[in-house]
Design a protein around this motif. Structure first.
Motif: not given
Length: 328
Positions: A87-88, A115-123, A263-266
Protein backbone atom coordinates in the motif's frame (compact mmCIF):
# COMPACT_ATOMS: atom_id res chain seq x y z
CA UNK A 1 -24.83 3.20 -24.91
CA UNK A 2 -22.92 1.68 -22.03
CA UNK A 3 -20.65 4.60 -21.27
CA UNK A 4 -20.82 8.18 -22.48
CA UNK A 5 -17.28 9.07 -23.46
CA UNK A 6 -17.94 12.75 -23.88
CA UNK A 7 -14.30 13.55 -24.24
CA UNK A 8 -13.30 10.57 -26.37
CA UNK A 9 -10.77 11.68 -28.91
CA UNK A 10 -7.60 13.68 -28.81
CA UNK A 11 -7.79 15.75 -25.63
CA UNK A 12 -5.16 18.35 -24.88
CA UNK A 13 -3.24 17.67 -21.69
CA UNK A 14 -3.25 20.68 -19.40
CA UNK A 15 0.41 20.68 -18.46
CA UNK A 16 3.12 21.01 -21.09
CA UNK A 17 6.26 18.88 -21.04
CA UNK A 18 8.23 21.86 -19.79
CA UNK A 19 5.78 22.38 -16.97
CA UNK A 20 6.18 18.86 -15.66
CA UNK A 21 9.97 18.91 -15.38
CA UNK A 22 10.08 20.31 -11.86
CA UNK A 23 7.54 17.87 -10.50
CA UNK A 24 9.28 14.95 -12.18
CA UNK A 25 12.56 15.89 -10.51
CA UNK A 26 11.14 15.77 -6.97
CA UNK A 27 10.85 11.98 -6.93
CA UNK A 28 12.75 9.34 -8.86
CA UNK A 29 11.50 5.77 -8.83
CA UNK A 30 13.89 2.95 -8.04
CA UNK A 31 13.32 -0.46 -9.63
CA UNK A 32 9.90 0.56 -10.99
CA UNK A 33 7.35 -2.16 -11.57
CA UNK A 34 4.07 -2.46 -13.44
CA UNK A 35 1.68 -5.26 -12.54
CA UNK A 36 -0.56 -6.61 -15.28
CA UNK A 37 -3.42 -8.36 -13.44
CA UNK A 38 -3.66 -11.08 -16.11
CA UNK A 39 -1.59 -13.55 -18.05
CA UNK A 40 0.46 -12.33 -21.05
CA UNK A 41 -1.43 -11.43 -24.19
CA UNK A 42 -4.37 -9.43 -22.86
CA UNK A 43 -5.25 -5.76 -22.58
CA UNK A 44 -3.74 -5.27 -19.12
CA UNK A 45 -0.50 -6.84 -20.33
CA UNK A 46 -0.48 -4.42 -23.29
CA UNK A 47 -0.90 -1.46 -20.92
CA UNK A 48 2.08 -2.43 -18.77
CA UNK A 49 4.45 -3.39 -21.57
CA UNK A 50 3.66 -0.30 -23.64
CA UNK A 51 3.96 1.99 -20.62
CA UNK A 52 7.26 0.38 -19.57
CA UNK A 53 8.71 0.81 -23.05
CA UNK A 54 7.77 4.45 -23.59
CA UNK A 55 8.57 5.75 -20.10
CA UNK A 56 12.07 4.31 -20.44
CA UNK A 57 12.57 5.30 -24.08
CA UNK A 58 11.47 8.86 -23.30
CA UNK A 59 13.88 9.06 -20.36
CA UNK A 60 11.07 9.68 -17.88
CA UNK A 61 12.37 6.78 -15.78
CA UNK A 62 16.07 5.97 -15.49
CA UNK A 63 15.68 2.27 -14.66
CA UNK A 64 13.88 -0.13 -16.96
CA UNK A 65 10.46 -1.08 -15.63
CA UNK A 66 9.78 -4.66 -14.61
CA UNK A 67 6.47 -6.03 -15.88
CA UNK A 68 4.89 -8.70 -13.67
CA UNK A 69 1.87 -10.75 -14.69
CA UNK A 70 -0.36 -11.51 -11.71
CA UNK A 71 -3.56 -13.19 -12.86
CA UNK A 72 -6.51 -14.36 -10.81
CA UNK A 73 -9.93 -13.18 -9.71
CA UNK A 74 -10.39 -10.90 -12.70
CA UNK A 75 -7.68 -8.63 -11.34
CA UNK A 76 -8.68 -9.24 -7.72
CA UNK A 77 -5.44 -11.02 -6.82
CA UNK A 78 -3.39 -8.03 -7.95
CA UNK A 79 -5.79 -5.56 -6.30
CA UNK A 80 -5.52 -7.40 -2.97
CA UNK A 81 -1.74 -7.64 -3.33
CA UNK A 82 -1.45 -3.90 -3.80
CA UNK A 83 -3.86 -2.88 -1.05
CA UNK A 84 -2.76 -5.39 1.59
CA UNK A 85 0.94 -5.90 0.96
CA UNK A 86 2.25 -2.88 -0.95
CA UNK A 87 0.00 0.00 0.00
CA UNK A 88 2.93 2.40 0.51
CA UNK A 89 5.05 1.36 -2.48
CA UNK A 90 6.08 4.46 -4.42
CA UNK A 91 7.57 2.47 -7.28
CA UNK A 92 4.55 0.42 -8.28
CA UNK A 93 1.90 1.08 -10.90
CA UNK A 94 -0.87 -1.31 -12.00
CA UNK A 95 -2.75 -1.68 -15.27
CA UNK A 96 -6.44 -0.81 -15.06
CA UNK A 97 -9.45 -0.64 -17.35
CA UNK A 98 -13.22 -0.61 -17.43
CA UNK A 99 -13.07 -4.09 -15.91
CA UNK A 100 -11.36 -2.68 -12.80
CA UNK A 101 -14.14 -0.19 -12.10
CA UNK A 102 -16.76 -2.82 -12.99
CA UNK A 103 -15.46 -5.24 -10.37
CA UNK A 104 -15.40 -2.54 -7.70
CA UNK A 105 -18.97 -1.56 -8.64
CA UNK A 106 -20.20 -5.14 -8.50
CA UNK A 107 -18.41 -6.09 -5.29
CA UNK A 108 -16.30 -8.74 -7.04
CA UNK A 109 -13.26 -7.31 -5.27
CA UNK A 110 -14.69 -8.04 -1.85
CA UNK A 111 -15.17 -4.90 0.21
CA UNK A 112 -13.21 -2.80 -2.28
CA UNK A 113 -13.77 0.93 -2.77
CA UNK A 114 -12.38 3.39 -5.27
CA UNK A 115 -10.21 5.04 -2.61
CA UNK A 116 -8.46 1.76 -1.74
CA UNK A 117 -6.06 2.58 -4.57
CA UNK A 118 -5.03 5.80 -6.27
CA UNK A 119 -6.25 5.95 -9.86
CA UNK A 120 -3.60 7.72 -11.90
CA UNK A 121 -4.86 8.17 -15.43
CA UNK A 122 -6.62 6.96 -18.50
CA UNK A 123 -4.75 7.31 -21.77
CA UNK A 124 -6.93 5.43 -24.22
CA UNK A 125 -10.20 3.68 -24.89
CA UNK A 126 -11.16 0.99 -27.34
CA UNK A 127 -14.27 -0.68 -28.57
CA UNK A 128 -15.33 -4.18 -27.76
CA UNK A 129 -15.94 -6.78 -30.43
CA UNK A 130 -17.42 -10.26 -30.93
CA UNK A 131 -15.25 -12.70 -32.88
CA UNK A 132 -15.56 -16.25 -34.20
CA UNK A 133 -13.14 -18.62 -35.92
CA UNK A 134 -12.48 -17.78 -39.56
CA UNK A 135 -14.30 -20.93 -40.69
CA UNK A 136 -17.20 -20.56 -38.26
CA UNK A 137 -20.73 -21.09 -39.50
CA UNK A 138 -21.55 -17.67 -38.07
CA UNK A 139 -20.99 -14.99 -40.68
CA UNK A 140 -23.09 -12.34 -38.93
CA UNK A 141 -23.92 -11.37 -35.39
CA UNK A 142 -27.58 -11.88 -36.21
CA UNK A 143 -27.02 -15.55 -37.04
CA UNK A 144 -25.33 -16.14 -33.71
CA UNK A 145 -27.99 -14.27 -31.75
CA UNK A 146 -30.71 -16.35 -33.38
CA UNK A 147 -29.07 -19.54 -32.07
CA UNK A 148 -28.59 -18.02 -28.62
CA UNK A 149 -32.25 -17.04 -28.43
CA UNK A 150 -33.26 -20.57 -29.44
CA UNK A 151 -30.87 -22.21 -26.94
CA UNK A 152 -28.65 -19.95 -24.77
CA UNK A 153 -26.33 -22.84 -23.90
CA UNK A 154 -25.63 -23.73 -27.53
CA UNK A 155 -23.12 -20.91 -27.99
CA UNK A 156 -20.20 -20.57 -25.60
CA UNK A 157 -18.71 -17.07 -25.50
CA UNK A 158 -15.21 -16.73 -24.08
CA UNK A 159 -13.86 -13.68 -22.29
CA UNK A 160 -10.51 -12.87 -20.75
CA UNK A 161 -11.96 -11.93 -17.37
CA UNK A 162 -14.37 -13.11 -14.72
CA UNK A 163 -18.15 -13.49 -14.69
CA UNK A 164 -19.74 -10.05 -14.42
CA UNK A 165 -16.80 -8.33 -16.08
CA UNK A 166 -17.03 -5.98 -19.03
CA UNK A 167 -16.19 -8.88 -21.37
CA UNK A 168 -19.27 -10.62 -19.96
CA UNK A 169 -21.48 -7.53 -19.95
CA UNK A 170 -20.88 -6.73 -23.63
CA UNK A 171 -22.53 -9.85 -25.13
CA UNK A 172 -25.29 -9.63 -22.51
CA UNK A 173 -26.14 -6.15 -23.76
CA UNK A 174 -26.27 -7.46 -27.33
CA UNK A 175 -28.44 -10.38 -26.23
CA UNK A 176 -30.80 -8.01 -24.44
CA UNK A 177 -31.10 -5.95 -27.61
CA UNK A 178 -31.84 -9.19 -29.48
CA UNK A 179 -34.80 -9.85 -27.20
CA UNK A 180 -33.36 -12.21 -24.61
CA UNK A 181 -35.37 -11.72 -21.42
CA UNK A 182 -32.93 -13.28 -18.95
CA UNK A 183 -29.46 -12.39 -20.19
CA UNK A 184 -27.83 -14.14 -17.22
CA UNK A 185 -28.56 -17.43 -19.07
CA UNK A 186 -25.98 -16.51 -21.69
CA UNK A 187 -23.16 -19.11 -21.73
CA UNK A 188 -20.06 -17.14 -20.77
CA UNK A 189 -16.74 -18.95 -20.31
CA UNK A 190 -14.22 -17.07 -18.18
CA UNK A 191 -10.48 -17.21 -18.88
CA UNK A 192 -7.55 -15.59 -17.04
CA UNK A 193 -6.66 -13.11 -19.78
CA UNK A 194 -7.34 -12.28 -23.39
CA UNK A 195 -4.60 -14.57 -24.67
CA UNK A 196 -6.11 -17.63 -22.99
CA UNK A 197 -9.59 -16.68 -24.17
CA UNK A 198 -8.33 -16.48 -27.75
CA UNK A 199 -6.75 -19.93 -27.35
CA UNK A 200 -10.14 -21.21 -26.20
CA UNK A 201 -11.75 -19.85 -29.35
CA UNK A 202 -9.10 -21.15 -31.74
CA UNK A 203 -9.11 -24.60 -30.10
CA UNK A 204 -12.86 -24.90 -30.58
CA UNK A 205 -13.63 -24.94 -26.86
CA UNK A 206 -16.06 -22.07 -27.41
CA UNK A 207 -17.93 -20.70 -30.41
CA UNK A 208 -17.22 -16.99 -29.92
CA UNK A 209 -15.03 -14.49 -28.13
CA UNK A 210 -15.98 -11.24 -26.41
CA UNK A 211 -13.08 -8.87 -25.93
CA UNK A 212 -11.45 -5.66 -27.01
CA UNK A 213 -10.64 -5.06 -30.65
CA UNK A 214 -6.92 -4.52 -30.01
CA UNK A 215 -6.61 -7.99 -28.47
CA UNK A 216 -8.07 -9.51 -31.63
CA UNK A 217 -6.28 -7.45 -34.23
CA UNK A 218 -3.27 -9.71 -34.83
CA UNK A 219 -5.48 -12.80 -35.20
CA UNK A 220 -7.78 -10.90 -37.54
CA UNK A 221 -4.87 -9.89 -39.75
CA UNK A 222 -3.47 -13.44 -39.74
CA UNK A 223 -6.83 -14.78 -40.93
CA UNK A 224 -7.48 -16.93 -37.85
CA UNK A 225 -10.68 -15.16 -36.82
CA UNK A 226 -13.60 -13.20 -38.21
CA UNK A 227 -15.11 -10.29 -36.30
CA UNK A 228 -18.87 -10.40 -36.72
CA UNK A 229 -19.63 -7.24 -34.79
CA UNK A 230 -17.73 -4.31 -33.32
CA UNK A 231 -19.42 -2.34 -30.53
CA UNK A 232 -18.68 1.08 -31.99
CA UNK A 233 -21.08 3.82 -33.05
CA UNK A 234 -19.85 3.49 -36.65
CA UNK A 235 -17.37 1.42 -38.62
CA UNK A 236 -13.73 2.07 -37.81
CA UNK A 237 -11.92 4.22 -40.35
CA UNK A 238 -8.98 1.81 -40.66
CA UNK A 239 -11.17 -1.32 -40.72
CA UNK A 240 -14.23 -0.39 -42.80
CA UNK A 241 -15.11 -4.01 -43.63
CA UNK A 242 -16.00 -4.87 -40.02
CA UNK A 243 -19.73 -4.35 -39.36
CA UNK A 244 -20.96 -2.72 -36.19
CA UNK A 245 -23.47 -4.37 -33.88
CA UNK A 246 -25.60 -1.26 -34.30
CA UNK A 247 -26.01 -1.65 -38.06
CA UNK A 248 -27.12 -5.25 -37.48
CA UNK A 249 -29.93 -4.08 -35.25
CA UNK A 250 -28.28 -4.10 -31.82
CA UNK A 251 -27.84 -0.57 -30.49
CA UNK A 252 -24.87 -1.31 -28.22
CA UNK A 253 -21.67 0.68 -27.88
CA UNK A 254 -19.02 -0.76 -25.57
CA UNK A 255 -15.89 1.30 -24.98
CA UNK A 256 -13.21 0.09 -22.58
CA UNK A 257 -10.87 2.67 -21.06
CA UNK A 258 -7.20 1.89 -20.53
CA UNK A 259 -5.19 3.34 -17.67
CA UNK A 260 -3.26 2.81 -14.46
CA UNK A 261 -3.57 2.95 -10.68
CA UNK A 262 -1.01 2.85 -7.86
CA UNK A 263 -1.03 2.26 -4.09
CA UNK A 264 -3.19 4.69 -2.17
CA UNK A 265 -0.61 5.00 0.60
CA UNK A 266 2.20 6.16 -1.68
CA UNK A 267 3.59 9.63 -1.06
CA UNK A 268 2.08 12.69 -2.70
CA UNK A 269 5.40 13.25 -4.49
CA UNK A 270 5.28 9.75 -5.99
CA UNK A 271 1.67 10.18 -7.07
CA UNK A 272 2.53 13.49 -8.73
CA UNK A 273 5.54 11.96 -10.46
CA UNK A 274 3.58 9.05 -11.95
CA UNK A 275 0.70 11.31 -13.00
CA UNK A 276 3.10 13.61 -14.84
CA UNK A 277 5.01 10.65 -16.26
CA UNK A 278 1.85 9.24 -17.84
CA UNK A 279 0.91 12.71 -19.11
CA UNK A 280 4.31 13.01 -20.76
CA UNK A 281 3.92 9.58 -22.33
CA UNK A 282 0.42 10.38 -23.56
CA UNK A 283 1.73 13.44 -25.44
CA UNK A 284 4.45 11.52 -27.27
CA UNK A 285 3.79 10.99 -31.01
CA UNK A 286 5.38 7.54 -30.89
CA UNK A 287 3.07 6.46 -28.10
CA UNK A 288 0.07 7.85 -29.95
CA UNK A 289 1.14 5.89 -33.03
CA UNK A 290 1.32 2.73 -30.90
CA UNK A 291 -2.23 3.33 -29.70
CA UNK A 292 -3.45 3.89 -33.24
CA UNK A 293 -1.78 0.69 -34.42
CA UNK A 294 -3.59 -1.17 -31.64
CA UNK A 295 -6.92 0.48 -32.60
CA UNK A 296 -7.05 2.39 -29.30
CA UNK A 297 -8.47 5.91 -29.36
CA UNK A 298 -6.84 8.65 -27.24
CA UNK A 299 -8.83 9.22 -24.06
CA UNK A 300 -7.03 11.23 -21.39
CA UNK A 301 -7.98 11.82 -17.77
CA UNK A 302 -5.56 12.95 -15.07
CA UNK A 303 -5.70 14.29 -11.53
CA UNK A 304 -9.17 15.33 -10.34
CA UNK A 305 -10.61 14.53 -13.76
CA UNK A 306 -9.45 10.93 -13.31
CA UNK A 307 -10.99 10.61 -9.85
CA UNK A 308 -14.29 12.02 -11.10
CA UNK A 309 -14.22 9.82 -14.19
CA UNK A 310 -13.67 6.61 -12.21
CA UNK A 311 -16.40 7.56 -9.74
CA UNK A 312 -18.80 8.06 -12.64
CA UNK A 313 -17.70 4.81 -14.27
CA UNK A 314 -18.34 2.86 -11.06
CA UNK A 315 -21.78 4.45 -10.66
CA UNK A 316 -22.70 3.65 -14.27
CA UNK A 317 -21.61 0.02 -13.99
CA UNK A 318 -23.48 -0.45 -10.73
CA UNK A 319 -26.67 0.94 -12.25
CA UNK A 320 -26.35 -1.22 -15.37
CA UNK A 321 -25.49 -4.33 -13.36
CA UNK A 322 -28.66 -3.93 -11.34
CA UNK A 323 -30.71 -3.46 -14.49
CA UNK A 324 -29.49 -6.70 -16.06
CA UNK A 325 -29.54 -8.69 -12.84
CA UNK A 326 -25.84 -9.19 -12.13
CA UNK A 327 -26.22 -7.63 -8.66
CA UNK A 328 -29.31 -7.05 -6.55
Amino acid sequence: MFMKFARLGAIAVAASLAGTTGALAEFKPENPQCIAPSNPGGGWDFICRTTAKYLFDLGVIEDSMQVTNMSGGGGGVAFAHVTKERNEDNNLIVAASMSTSARIAQGIYEGAKQDDVHFLATFGAEYGAIAVQADSKYETLTQMMEDILADPKSVGIAGGSSVGSFDHIKPMLVAREAGMEDVTKLKYVSYSGGGEAMTGLLSGSVEALSGDFSEMLGFLESGDIRIIGILAPERLKNYPDIPTAKEQGYDVVGANWRGLYMPAGATDEAKEFWKNAIMTMAEDPGFQAALEEAAIEPFNNFGDDMQNFVAGSIADVEKLSREIGIIE
